[in-house]
Motif scaffolding. Sequence first.
Motif, PDB file in Angstrom:
ATOM      1  N   LEU A 183      51.647  60.895  55.556  1.00  0.00           N
ATOM      2  CA  LEU A 183      51.737  61.244  56.971  1.00  0.00           C
ATOM      3  C   LEU A 183      50.692  60.439  57.748  1.00  0.00           C
ATOM      4  O   LEU A 183      49.512  60.442  57.413  1.00  0.00           O
ATOM      5  CB  LEU A 183      51.499  62.744  57.158  1.00  0.00           C
ATOM      6  CG  LEU A 183      51.674  63.300  58.568  1.00  0.00           C
ATOM      7  CD1 LEU A 183      53.083  63.071  59.091  1.00  0.00           C
ATOM      8  CD2 LEU A 183      51.349  64.800  58.588  1.00  0.00           C
ATOM      9  N   ASN A 184      51.147  59.761  58.808  1.00  0.00           N
ATOM     10  CA  ASN A 184      50.259  58.859  59.538  1.00  0.00           C
ATOM     11  C   ASN A 184      50.659  58.849  61.010  1.00  0.00           C
ATOM     12  O   ASN A 184      51.676  59.433  61.405  1.00  0.00           O
ATOM     13  CB  ASN A 184      50.351  57.445  58.930  1.00  0.00           C
ATOM     14  CG  ASN A 184      49.126  56.590  59.248  1.00  0.00           C
ATOM     15  OD1 ASN A 184      48.262  56.978  60.043  1.00  0.00           O
ATOM     16  ND2 ASN A 184      49.041  55.427  58.624  1.00  0.00           N
ATOM     17  N   ILE A 185      49.861  58.168  61.822  1.00  0.00           N
ATOM     18  CA  ILE A 185      50.125  58.080  63.259  1.00  0.00           C
ATOM     19  C   ILE A 185      51.067  56.931  63.595  1.00  0.00           C
ATOM     20  O   ILE A 185      51.376  56.692  64.756  1.00  0.00           O
ATOM     21  CB  ILE A 185      48.810  57.926  64.055  1.00  0.00           C
ATOM     22  CG1 ILE A 185      48.063  56.672  63.616  1.00  0.00           C
ATOM     23  CG2 ILE A 185      47.945  59.167  63.895  1.00  0.00           C
ATOM     24  CD1 ILE A 185      46.840  56.354  64.479  1.00  0.00           C
ATOM     25  N   GLY A 186      51.531  56.223  62.607  1.00  0.00           N
ATOM     26  CA  GLY A 186      52.474  55.131  62.791  1.00  0.00           C
ATOM     27  C   GLY A 186      52.969  54.661  61.439  1.00  0.00           C
ATOM     28  O   GLY A 186      52.418  55.023  60.397  1.00  0.00           O
ATOM     29  N   THR A 187      54.013  53.858  61.446  1.00  0.00           N
ATOM     30  CA  THR A 187      54.586  53.385  60.186  1.00  0.00           C
ATOM     31  C   THR A 187      54.099  51.996  59.795  1.00  0.00           C
ATOM     32  O   THR A 187      54.337  51.556  58.672  1.00  0.00           O
ATOM     33  CB  THR A 187      56.122  53.363  60.278  1.00  0.00           C
ATOM     34  OG1 THR A 187      56.523  52.512  61.369  1.00  0.00           O
ATOM     35  CG2 THR A 187      56.664  54.773  60.511  1.00  0.00           C
ATOM     36  N   LYS A 191      48.177  50.806  60.632  1.00  0.00           N
ATOM     37  CA  LYS A 191      47.919  52.065  61.332  1.00  0.00           C
ATOM     38  C   LYS A 191      47.150  53.043  60.433  1.00  0.00           C
ATOM     39  O   LYS A 191      47.199  52.969  59.216  1.00  0.00           O
ATOM     40  CB  LYS A 191      49.231  52.714  61.755  1.00  0.00           C
ATOM     41  CG  LYS A 191      49.934  52.026  62.907  1.00  0.00           C
ATOM     42  CD  LYS A 191      49.143  52.151  64.190  1.00  0.00           C
ATOM     43  CE  LYS A 191      49.866  51.521  65.374  1.00  0.00           C
ATOM     44  NZ  LYS A 191      51.048  52.275  65.775  1.00  0.00           N
ATOM     45  N   GLU A 218      55.762  59.349  60.321  1.00  0.00           N
ATOM     46  CA  GLU A 218      55.186  60.061  61.457  1.00  0.00           C
ATOM     47  C   GLU A 218      55.671  61.506  61.478  1.00  0.00           C
ATOM     48  O   GLU A 218      56.680  61.853  60.857  1.00  0.00           O
ATOM     49  CB  GLU A 218      55.554  59.346  62.756  1.00  0.00           C
ATOM     50  CG  GLU A 218      54.927  57.968  62.870  1.00  0.00           C
ATOM     51  CD  GLU A 218      55.251  57.300  64.197  1.00  0.00           C
ATOM     52  OE1 GLU A 218      54.471  57.490  65.166  1.00  0.00           O
ATOM     53  OE2 GLU A 218      56.271  56.603  64.273  1.00  0.00           O
ATOM     54  N   ASP A 220      57.184  63.360  63.592  1.00  0.00           N
ATOM     55  CA  ASP A 220      58.505  63.705  64.105  1.00  0.00           C
ATOM     56  C   ASP A 220      59.632  63.357  63.144  1.00  0.00           C
ATOM     57  O   ASP A 220      60.798  63.670  63.409  1.00  0.00           O
ATOM     58  CB  ASP A 220      58.743  63.022  65.449  1.00  0.00           C
ATOM     59  CG  ASP A 220      58.739  61.504  65.344  1.00  0.00           C
ATOM     60  OD1 ASP A 220      58.130  60.974  64.396  1.00  0.00           O
ATOM     61  OD2 ASP A 220      59.346  60.837  66.212  1.00  0.00           O
TER      62      ASP A 220
END
Length: 343
Positions: A183-187, A191, A218, A220
């Motif tokens: 899980l991250n703030i971007g792919t 990032k 991410e 979502d």
Amino acid sequence: MTSKARIAVDAMGGDGGLAVMLAGVAHARRRAPGLEFVLVGDEAAIRAGLENHPNLTAASQVVHAPEVVASDEKPSQAIRRARTTSMGIAIDQVKQGHAAAAVSAGNTGALMAMAKVALRTMPGIDRPALAALMPSLGETDTVMLDLGANTECDARNLMQFAVMGAAYARTALDLERPRVALLNIGTEDQKGTDIIRDAANQLRSGAHLPLEFAGFIEGDRISRGEVDVVVCDGFTGNIALKTAEGTARFVADLLKRAFRSSIRSKIGFLISRPATELLRDHLDPNNHNGAVFLGLNGLVVKSHGGANEIGFENAIQLAAKMVRDDLGRRIAQDLGNFEARAA
């Protein structure tokens, strides 16, 4: 492992009390007649409750516990009373080899602390992680960990969580090669923090593992079914879990309000009722109940405190499946292979 899995049950935990716990155990026994139980709690109350469930009497041993861990009790206080509480004695049944797994709907923090102290972590595992199944749009649910056991993690912890989560997905979801993402703030590869990027590099080098590393994901996209296992630290995971649960309740409440807003809406509800019932069942936490503490020398399953009898039954069935599939051996084997190749 044989089909006659023996499960220790903290019969006094959970918001619904003893009646819900025993009803859930009875349901599990009817679905899997080979199950046996150690029911831990107030012996007189349990034996009185068993009169309503005759199918449990021959399959259950009652172990008396004079005390109960309160829902708001601090883990440090609960640990000191482990030997006299239903939660602590249920975990000790696993430690002593009298049961193959323990299930409790009680205080999560106390359960984690007691389990870690009593069972200790497996060789090669630095920290245990709390994993659960999340509903998704894919063909199966999605495994997510850690959900609150570790607020801070380094790259090695995240790598171990990925290995444990993949082993859990192979067992719980019957997947041969689960897709695992961080899980991250971007792919994009650049990032995220140094810790997340370092963990990704370690997982990319583990091509021999029985998993497919899918990179970053991410928040979502968690429920889209694009991956089978989502890995993060416990702080992030707990926030993501609570946000998802709150969003599900928000959507359900909005639908209720919309359908009650007018006569036309009420008629529309009657027409669309099969679809809304399907949505409700898919989002019902009782249908996905049961979080597992991975990385311990013994299996402990946490049921949601507000679970009904069907939800508690699902937690018991999950524990029994972990026992039958020897989840601990799978984790140890996968981690050992990874570290051997890395060395």
